[in-house]
Design a protein around this motif. Structure first.
Motif, mmCIF file in Angstrom:
data_model
loop_
_atom_site.group_PDB
_atom_site.id
_atom_site.type_symbol
_atom_site.label_atom_id
_atom_site.label_comp_id
_atom_site.label_asym_id
_atom_site.label_seq_id
_atom_site.Cartn_x
_atom_site.Cartn_y
_atom_site.Cartn_z
ATOM 1 N N ARG A 166 0.842 -1.210 0.000
ATOM 2 C CA ARG A 166 0.000 0.000 0.000
ATOM 3 C C ARG A 166 0.870 1.250 0.000
ATOM 4 O O ARG A 166 0.571 2.245 -0.665
ATOM 5 C CB ARG A 166 -0.906 0.001 1.244
ATOM 6 N N LEU A 177 -9.173 -0.121 4.636
ATOM 7 C CA LEU A 177 -7.844 -0.748 4.655
ATOM 8 C C LEU A 177 -7.091 -0.365 5.934
ATOM 9 O O LEU A 177 -6.411 -1.197 6.540
ATOM 10 C CB LEU A 177 -7.032 -0.354 3.413
ATOM 11 N N LYS A 185 -4.203 -6.507 13.802
ATOM 12 C CA LYS A 185 -3.075 -6.619 14.742
ATOM 13 C C LYS A 185 -3.558 -6.590 16.185
ATOM 14 O O LYS A 185 -3.088 -7.329 17.036
ATOM 15 C CB LYS A 185 -2.079 -5.480 14.482
ATOM 16 N N PHE A 205 -2.857 10.730 10.290
ATOM 17 C CA PHE A 205 -3.474 10.102 9.122
ATOM 18 C C PHE A 205 -4.838 10.721 8.816
ATOM 19 O O PHE A 205 -5.217 10.889 7.675
ATOM 20 C CB PHE A 205 -3.728 8.609 9.403
HETATM 21 N N1 URA Z 1 -1.538 2.139 11.162
HETATM 22 C C1 URA Z 1 -1.591 0.844 10.773
HETATM 23 O O1 URA Z 1 -1.178 -0.055 11.496
HETATM 24 N N2 URA Z 1 -2.108 0.564 9.545
HETATM 25 C C2 URA Z 1 -2.576 1.511 8.708
HETATM 26 O O2 URA Z 1 -3.038 1.177 7.640
HETATM 27 C C3 URA Z 1 -2.505 2.857 9.129
HETATM 28 C C4 URA Z 1 -1.994 3.137 10.376
#
Ligand code: URA
Length: 431
Positions: A166, A177, A185, A205
């Protein structure tokens, strides 16, 4: 795979089996990067619905090992931040909630680019280990209520490959996504409940409250469908959190905060996130009650004692830490205001980049870092300064990095004549 790319390109919905086949095929190497890249781009244009996002999260979560924390009694509550500059909240929240009896079994990552990582901060403490053998991780949580370990490489291998792809195909910023990457995780790390700190602002972000809310609702939906509880708190990241940026500098600030002497913004964000952790962990009936309990363990020293126990259990030596970082870095350089006025912005991205140039962060995964390097912000948003006042101190052992870092940090500060309106730190809680 061609059929699945075409299906998403036309905006059709994929089934659980179809999404599973993409993720398992990509993880095993059977499906090449270029096909997954095309599929990711189709996802960016057509989107994934709630069910598809859950299937993707599930497929990624089960692409590797899943941690079982059931041997630890109690409700295990995890916390995750979508990433920011000066964000040392894990170092504070872990001991803070563990002091009240919430077991914290946390996996953390390293920093890359302008954002820092909890592991790097912890490893600035001499002797501290983040790799555990056998049952020792779970044993430590059972014994002292808190352990932080390095992300296991067998955990969610699909995300490692997918995230790297990505990153180089312009497909990072799709909310489904991002949600599936974070949630796979978190869910694989075994916690029963999760507090997500969604950072909003120039250095984060998420750039709009609308996007942050969408991300929160997707994550809550996914967590609930998989039997876990999740609360999202949207917090401001227009400027760095606290005053310290850089590994050992941030550990010192976290220690101050645990002793009730931390910066106001950092303390407030930690108390807010921790209060939701206590409610999810069923230690408090409301966030107001949780706040009173948290203030008590800050005031009576229990939170700081928990930090000391945790550091020592992982082999860290706080006396050596104090000695090592008591002497300043070879160069300490002030950034001086070239005009008088109110500070209207301290852009987090530029501060993070300046700190990286000084040696505190990695430009590539392979770069080594200088734990002592970083920045202390002497002035932040809303402060009035006179021309010639010190805005920040740069700490480094690399003389050649000073000019580049000063230039970058200068770009972070914006001035205006009137006092700027206060920008709220806690923007929204989404349950
Ligand atoms: N943190 C993540 O672990 N994944 C992402 O896609 C964006 C931020």
């Amino acid at each position: 795979m061609i059929d699945l790319i075409l299906k998403k390109k036309k905006g059709e919905t994929l089934s659980r089996e179809e999404i599973n086949s993409i993720i398992s095929g990509y993880t095993s190497g059977a499906i090449p990067d270029y096909q997954v890249a095309a599929w990711l781009m189709a996802v960016c244009f057509r989107g994934l619905n709630d069910d598809e996002t859950t299937y993707l999260t599930e497929a990624m979560m089960y692409s590797g090992e899943v941690i079982d924390l059931s041997a630890i009694p109690g409700i295990k509550v995890d916390k995750h931040s979508t990433g920011g500059v000066g964000d040392k909240t894990t170092l504070i929240l872990g001991p803070l909630v563990a002091a009240i009896g919430i077991p914290v079994a946390k996996m953390s990552g390293r920093g890359l680019g302008h954002t820092g990582g909890t592991l790097d901060k912890l490893e600035s403490i001499p002797g501290l280990q983040v790799v555990f053998e056998g049952h020792s991780f779970i044993d430590q949580v059972k014994k002292i209520g808190l352990a932080v370990c390095a992300q296991n490489e067998h955990l969610v291998p699909a995300d490692k490959k997918l995230y790297a792809l990505r990153d180089v195909t312009g497909t990072v910023d799709n909310i489904s996504l991002i949600a599936s990457s974070i949630m796979s995780k978190k869910l694989a790390s075994g916690a029963d409940a999760i507090v997500i700190d969604i950072k909003l602002g120039e250095g984060a972000f998420m750039k709009t409250l609308d996007d942050a809310e969408k991300l929160a609702s997707i994550m809550i939906n996914t967590a609930n469908k998989m039997g876990r509880k999740l609360i999202a708190v949207v917090t401001g990241m227009d400027q760095p959190l606290g005053n310290a940026v850089g590994n050992a500098l941030e550990v010192k600030e976290a220690m101050d905060t645990l002793q009730g002497k931390g910066p106001k913004d950092l303390t407030e964000v930690c108390l807010e996130l921790a209060s939701h952790m206590l409610v999810l962990g069923q230690k408090a009936a409301s966030t107001a009650e949780a706040r009173t309990m948290l203030q008590e363990v800050l005031d009576n020293g229990l939170a700081y004692q928990k930090f000391e126990k945790f550091i020592s259990a992982q082999g860290g030596n706080l006396d050596e830490f104090a000695n090592k970082y008591d002497k300043p870095t070879a160069f300490t350089v002030p950034l001086v205001a070239t005009q008088s006025g109110f500070i209207s912005e301290v852009f987090a991205l530029e501060v993070g980049r300046a700190s990286m140039f000084l040696g505190a962060g990695r430009e590539t995964k392979e770069s080594s870092i200088d734990y002592a390097a970083g920045i202390i912000l002497a002035k932040k948003r809303g402060d009035y300064v006179l021309k010639g006042d010190t805005l920040a101190y740069l700490h480094t052992n690399q003389k050649e990095s000073i000019n580049k870092a000063l230039e970058e940090l200068t770009k972070a500060y914006v001035f205006q004549e009137e006092k700027p309106e206060d920008s709220p730190l806690i923007l929204k809680t989404i349950v």
